[in-house]
Structures are given as structure tokens and as C-alpha cells.
Enzyme design. Structure first.
Site, PDB file in Angstrom:
ATOM      1  N   CYS A  54       0.812  -1.218   0.000  1.00 20.98           N
ATOM      2  CA  CYS A  54       0.000   0.000   0.000  1.00 20.98           C
ATOM      3  C   CYS A  54       0.847   1.271   0.000  1.00 20.98           C
ATOM      4  O   CYS A  54       1.491   1.581  -1.001  1.00 20.98           O
ATOM      5  CB  CYS A  54      -0.967  -0.067   1.187  1.00 20.98           C
ATOM      6  SG  CYS A  54      -2.373   1.025   1.058  1.00 20.98           S
TER       7      CYS A  54
ATOM      8  N   HIS B 108      -2.939  -5.775   1.430  1.00 20.84           N
ATOM      9  CA  HIS B 108      -2.236  -5.976   2.707  1.00 20.84           C
ATOM     10  C   HIS B 108      -2.076  -7.450   3.062  1.00 20.84           C
ATOM     11  O   HIS B 108      -2.839  -7.983   3.870  1.00 20.84           O
ATOM     12  CB  HIS B 108      -2.991  -5.256   3.829  1.00 20.84           C
ATOM     13  CG  HIS B 108      -2.990  -3.782   3.681  1.00 20.84           C
ATOM     14  ND1 HIS B 108      -1.908  -3.004   4.037  1.00 20.84           N
ATOM     15  CD2 HIS B 108      -3.910  -2.926   3.174  1.00 20.84           C
ATOM     16  CE1 HIS B 108      -2.173  -1.740   3.775  1.00 20.84           C
ATOM     17  NE2 HIS B 108      -3.385  -1.667   3.245  1.00 20.84           N
TER      18      HIS B 108
ATOM     19  N   GLU C  10      -0.144  -8.663   5.027  1.00 17.11           N
ATOM     20  CA  GLU C  10       0.190  -8.782   6.460  1.00 17.11           C
ATOM     21  C   GLU C  10      -1.063  -8.872   7.332  1.00 17.11           C
ATOM     22  O   GLU C  10      -0.968  -9.125   8.533  1.00 17.11           O
ATOM     23  CB  GLU C  10       1.058  -7.595   6.901  1.00 17.11           C
ATOM     24  CG  GLU C  10       0.330  -6.251   7.054  1.00 17.11           C
ATOM     25  CD  GLU C  10       0.141  -5.515   5.733  1.00 17.11           C
ATOM     26  OE1 GLU C  10       0.372  -6.117   4.666  1.00 17.11           O
ATOM     27  OE2 GLU C  10      -0.260  -4.330   5.763  1.00 17.11           O
TER      28      GLU C  10
END
Lengths: 320, 202
Positions: free
Chosen positions: B74, B168, B170
């Protein structure tokens, strides 16, 4: 999470603004819990600044704010002028949204679901259901699961934070005592919330229902916090942060980031204060950096000793 | 892990679970000491300003030109792009990725979404991708390999030692991209002379 809360989450999750389900074949899905809480995760370590005009919003963006909070009057002015404080003028919010590229938040009155609906229709990125405005409902907060736009709510302790999360808040913040330039209440509330989390971790599983009763918080959330050792959403500080050192203090106490209201645009040098508070939030554990950015800033906003305020002028006691 | 602002904790946790020794870096010395750098999601204009004010641009450019591997999501991907559209005035574009990237390309938060992506490189099993006020990659140079696309636009790309996302990875607990990255860093460390430091992989 199990039980009631999970069911509620799903119902809220799959409902889009126009009441239709927008689950596509590839599982595409808007306004779910993960994207609502996720935006707050992206704001961590940052400063969200109160602004009342597009010009102030530009100053905030230039200073490195991660988001701005659009409101009609900063809390210090609400406190001074009195009257009913409501959601900002719509054209003002639109002007602020057009002026900056960072996320724009806006405040709705506690329990005023229509102000929140209006803010969602404008496309604001976060709604703050805020005690700084005059409450519209002294009993109930907004059912935040019913919205696509995420909400942030204020809390004074763990029970209050979990009640708001139970209602669908995707981010919480301390209430502090807005508009005073006095960090004491924000400190009290941050310690109460995070101390409450630590206390839960020390309890046996068979003590959690009694603790949920004591906190007045949803049992499932109490269990979740006891197991994970952290709140399920991002937790910022707010309400009285006026200097770079205040901002760093809140971070050292465990805040994920800072809201700064009157502290910036009521100071002598708004751009300087804004930049310094951003730096102190990132380098909160480096006193030499805080010293460097604090030098030569001029006067901070004039503060108020919260102990001298009459009870009826306290904002933090609004909402439960 | 560049730890100025953003979802640093999620990145650190994901790399930790994937078996790396990940630590936050906020100073020039720390940036000079790591084997690889992850750039988190966050607010790219804020990160840009902090990098400039705290003298991190030169060490970052130095390490990137020296071939330091990066993992970016991002805002991190925006920072590494060659060109940024809809950025703030003078927003930092480090240029390690030959990408033209538009900030908030999908719109505002109410347009944030999640979806399943098919990613041939990762084999079978789709990847749950979370897009939050995500950027859109509007153009890629010839050296950029598109690993995944959504509605015809690249959302995961690889260029040399850089692995970059507009979503994302993560946030979902699916560590396949983290492991892919760490395998690449591991190979690099075996083939190259190790860095003269006790730095770690992120």
C-alpha cells in the site's frame, strides 16, 4: 469470537449502504470488519488533527497528519461559546474533503444516527461518535454495525471501550477532557483502559463472567481481550494533548496514535506545533528528538485546570 | 521494517511467524544495518514527510541503489514507485519500482474492499486480499512482473528483489508472500558476501 457478537458482525458486514448484499463471486466485499478496523491500523503511529476549514486541513496535511477531523468549532471554542454543538455544516465537510488527499473524519452526536448516515453518504472516511458534541441520546449510542463507514468512539475505561466495540466501533480513543489543553484526563483514561486489559490477563477463565458484569462489557469481548492481551481495535489518545511532549507521553503509555484538537490551531504557531507533534508521536521514545522539535515553538494553547471546571461543563461524562 | 508510521506491528508479527528476525527501524544507522526492508501500509504523505525531515531519504536511496530487497504494501509501494499520481506537493517517490501509482485509486474508505485473488505463482488456493484506500498501479515498466491483477489492474508485482502489493498480505495470516520474499533474501545472503553488520531480515 463466538455467539451473539459473531452473528451481529456478519449481519452488519454483509449489508451495504442501500441495504443490498454485495458479496460478489470472487468474494468481493465492502464495508466489512476487516477493512473498517484495517484503516485504523494504517493510521497507527500518526496524528489526527481537528480542523474547521479547508485551509486548516491543508496545514494539517502539510505537517504530516495521517487524517483530519472535520468539525464546526474546535472543543476549546465549543467550551467557551456554549450552545448545542452539532455535526458540521455539510458544505464545510465537502470543502475539507476536496482540499486534502488524506482521510477525512467527521463528528456526529452520540446517538444521532441520522447525522452518521449523512456523513456516510458524503463519503467521509471515519465517523467520530463524539462526546465533544451535544449528545442526541442520553441512553443509547448508534448501532454502528448498520454502517459501511467505520466509527471511532471515546472511552474512559475498558468497560466503556468494549461496550462501544460491541456496538460496532472499529477504533476507540480516550475521551480525555477535550478543549482544556490539559492531558491529565487522557492519561487517566489511557491507564484505565490498558490497565483493565492487563488485569483481564491475570484472571482465571472462570472469573471472566464476573469481570464482564463488573465492567458492564460484552462477555465475548472480555474473553477475547483476556486471551489476546490486547484490544481488538486500534486505541488512540485524545482530549487535552497540547504539546509534543504530551503526544509522546501518550505513546509511551501505550496509545497507538494521537488525536489533537484545539492544541494545534489554538497555539501561536499551528504549522510548527503540528509538525512537532507529528515528529514526537513517531519518535516518542527519543527525548532528544522531542527536545529538538519543541525548541522555539512559542506558546502552546492556554490550558484549563480540569479540577476547576464545574461538573456540568465536563465533556467526558457524556455517554456511558 | 520501516517503523515511522502505519501497520508496523502487523508486518513484524507476520515476518516473525514466517521465521524471520524482524525489527523496527527509524534511523539512518538502522536502515544501513538491515539485510532487507519492509515498508508498511500507512499514510504515504506522512511517511514521505518523516523520511525527508529525519534525513532518511539519502540512506534509503543508497541502500536501494545497492540492491537491498524490499517488501512493500500500500503506502510502502507508493513510496517506492517511480511516479506518484494524486500525491501531495513534492511527495517522495524513491523510484526503486518502475511503476506509475495513483494514490487512493479506488476512492475513499467506503470503497475499501476485500476479495479473493488467483495468484499462479503461489499455486492453487486463492489469496484473500484486503484493499484499504488502496492505490492503483496505472503503469508498469518492462522489468516489472505482474503476479496478480484485480479487474485488469496489477495489485502484486515483482521487480528484481522487490515484492510489492497494493493490498495488505500482512493482515490476513496468509504468509505465502512473506515466505517467498524471505526465501529470496535467504538465497541472496548465501550467494553474496554478508553485510558487515549484525542486521536482520526486515
Amino acid at each position: 469470537m463466538v455467539g451473539l457478537l459473531t452473528t451481529r458482525t456478519k449481519a452488519g458486514d454483509q449489508m451495504s449502504t442501500d441495504g443490498t448484499h454485495d458479496q460478489a463471486p470472487d468474494g468481493e466485499h465492502r464495508g466489512g470488519l476487516r477493512v473498517k478496523r484495517g484503516l485504523a491500523e494504517m493510521l497507527k503511529g500518526g496524528v489526527i488533527m481537528d480542523v474547521v476549514t479547508p485551509e486548516q486541513a491543508k496545514v494539517a496535511e502539510e505537517a504530516g497528519a495521517v487524517a483530519v477531523m472535520a468539525l464546526e468549532r474546535v472543543p476549546a471554542d465549543i467550551r467557551r461559546e456554549g450552545g448545542v454543538a452539532r455535526m458540521s455544516d455539510v458544505s464545510l465537510i465537502k470543502g475539507i474533503m476536496a482540499a486534502v488527499t488524506i482521510p477525512v473524519m467527521a463528528k456526529a452526536r452520540i446517538g444521532h444516527l441520522v447525522e452518521a448516515q449523512v456523513l456516510q453518504s458524503l463519503g467521509v472516511d471515519y465517523v467520530d461518535e463524539s462526546e465533544v458534541l451535544t449528545p442526541a441520546d442520553e441512553e443509547n449510542h448508534i448501532d454502528k454495525w448498520a454502517f459501511t463507514v467505520p466509527f471511532v468512539c471515546g472511552a474512559r475505561d475498558l468497560g466503556e471501550a468494549l461496550r462501544r466495540i460491541g456496538e460496532g466501533a472499529a477504533m476507540v480513543r480516550t475521551k480525555g477532557e477535550a478543549g482544556t489543553g490539559n492531558v491529565v484526563e487522557a492519561v487517566r483514561h489511557m491507564r484505565a483502559v490498558l490497565g483493565g486489559v492487563r488485569r483481564l490477563q491475570a484472571l482465571r477463565h472462570d472469573e471472566l463472567m464476573a469481570e464482564a458484569k463488573r465492567l458492564g462489557a460484552p462477555y465475548e469481548l472480555v474473553v477475547e481481550v483476556a486471551e489476546t492481551g490486547k484490544l481488538p481495535v486500534v486505541n488512540f489518545s485524545a482530549g487535552g494533548i497540547a504539546t509534543p511532549a504530551d503526544a509522546a507521553l501518550m505513546m509511551q503509555l501505550g496509545a497507538d496514535g494521537n488525536f489533537v484538537g484545539s492544541g494545534i490551531f489554538k497555539s501561536d504557531d499551528p504549522l510548527g506545533y503540528a509538525k512537532a507533534i507529528v515528529a514526537a508521536t513517531t519518535y516518542f521514545d527519543k527525548p532528544e528528538v522531542i527536545a529538538e522539535v519543541s525548541a522555539g515553538l512559542g506558546k502552546a494553547m492556554r490550558g484549563i485546570d480540569v479540577a476547576t471546571l464545574p461538573k456540568e461543563e465536563l465533556l467526558a461524562t457524556r455517554g456511558w | 521494517m520501516l517503523a515511522l508510521q502505519g501497520d508496523v506491528r502487523e508486518h513484524l508479527a507476520a515476518f516473525d511467524r514466517a521465521g524471520a528476525e524482524a525489527l523496527p527501524v527509524r534511523t539512518a544507522d538502522e536502515i544501513l544495518g538491515v539485510h532487507a526492508l519492509a515498508l508498511p501500509g500507512g499514510e504515504s504523505s506522512t511517511l514521505s514527510r518523516l523520511i525527508r525531515v529525519f534525513g532518511l531519504e539519502a540512506p534509503l536511496r543508497h541502500r536501494l541503489s545497492g540492491g537491498m530487497p524490499t517488501f512493500s504494501t500500500c503506502a510502502g509501494t507508493i513510496l517506492l514507485s517511480r511516479a506518484i499520481l494524486d500525491g501531495t506537493v513534492d511527495q517522495l517517490a524513491l523510484g526503486a519500482l518502475d511503476l506509475r501509482t495513483r494514490r487512493n485509486g479506488y476512492g475513499r474508505q467506503v470503497d475499501s474492499f476485500e476479495c479473493d485473488l488467483d495468484i499462479p505463482l503461489l499455486g492453487s488456493g486463492s489469496f484473500r486480499a484486503v484493499f484499504i484506500r488502496a492505490p492503483v498501479i496505472e503503469g508498469c515498466g518492462p522489468g516489472v512482473e505482474v503476479l496478480a491483477a484485480h479487474e485488469g489492474r496489477p495489485v502484486a508485482v515483482r521487480q528484481g528483489r522487490h515484492l510489492s502489493f497494493t493490498f495488505h498480505p500482512e493482515m490476513t495470516g496468509d504468509l505465502r508472500f512473506h515466505r517467498l520474499f524471505l526465501d529470496g533474501v535467504g538465497e541472496l545472503l548465501e550467494s553474496d558476501a554478508p553485510l558487515p553488520s549484525e542486521g536482520s531480515a526486515a
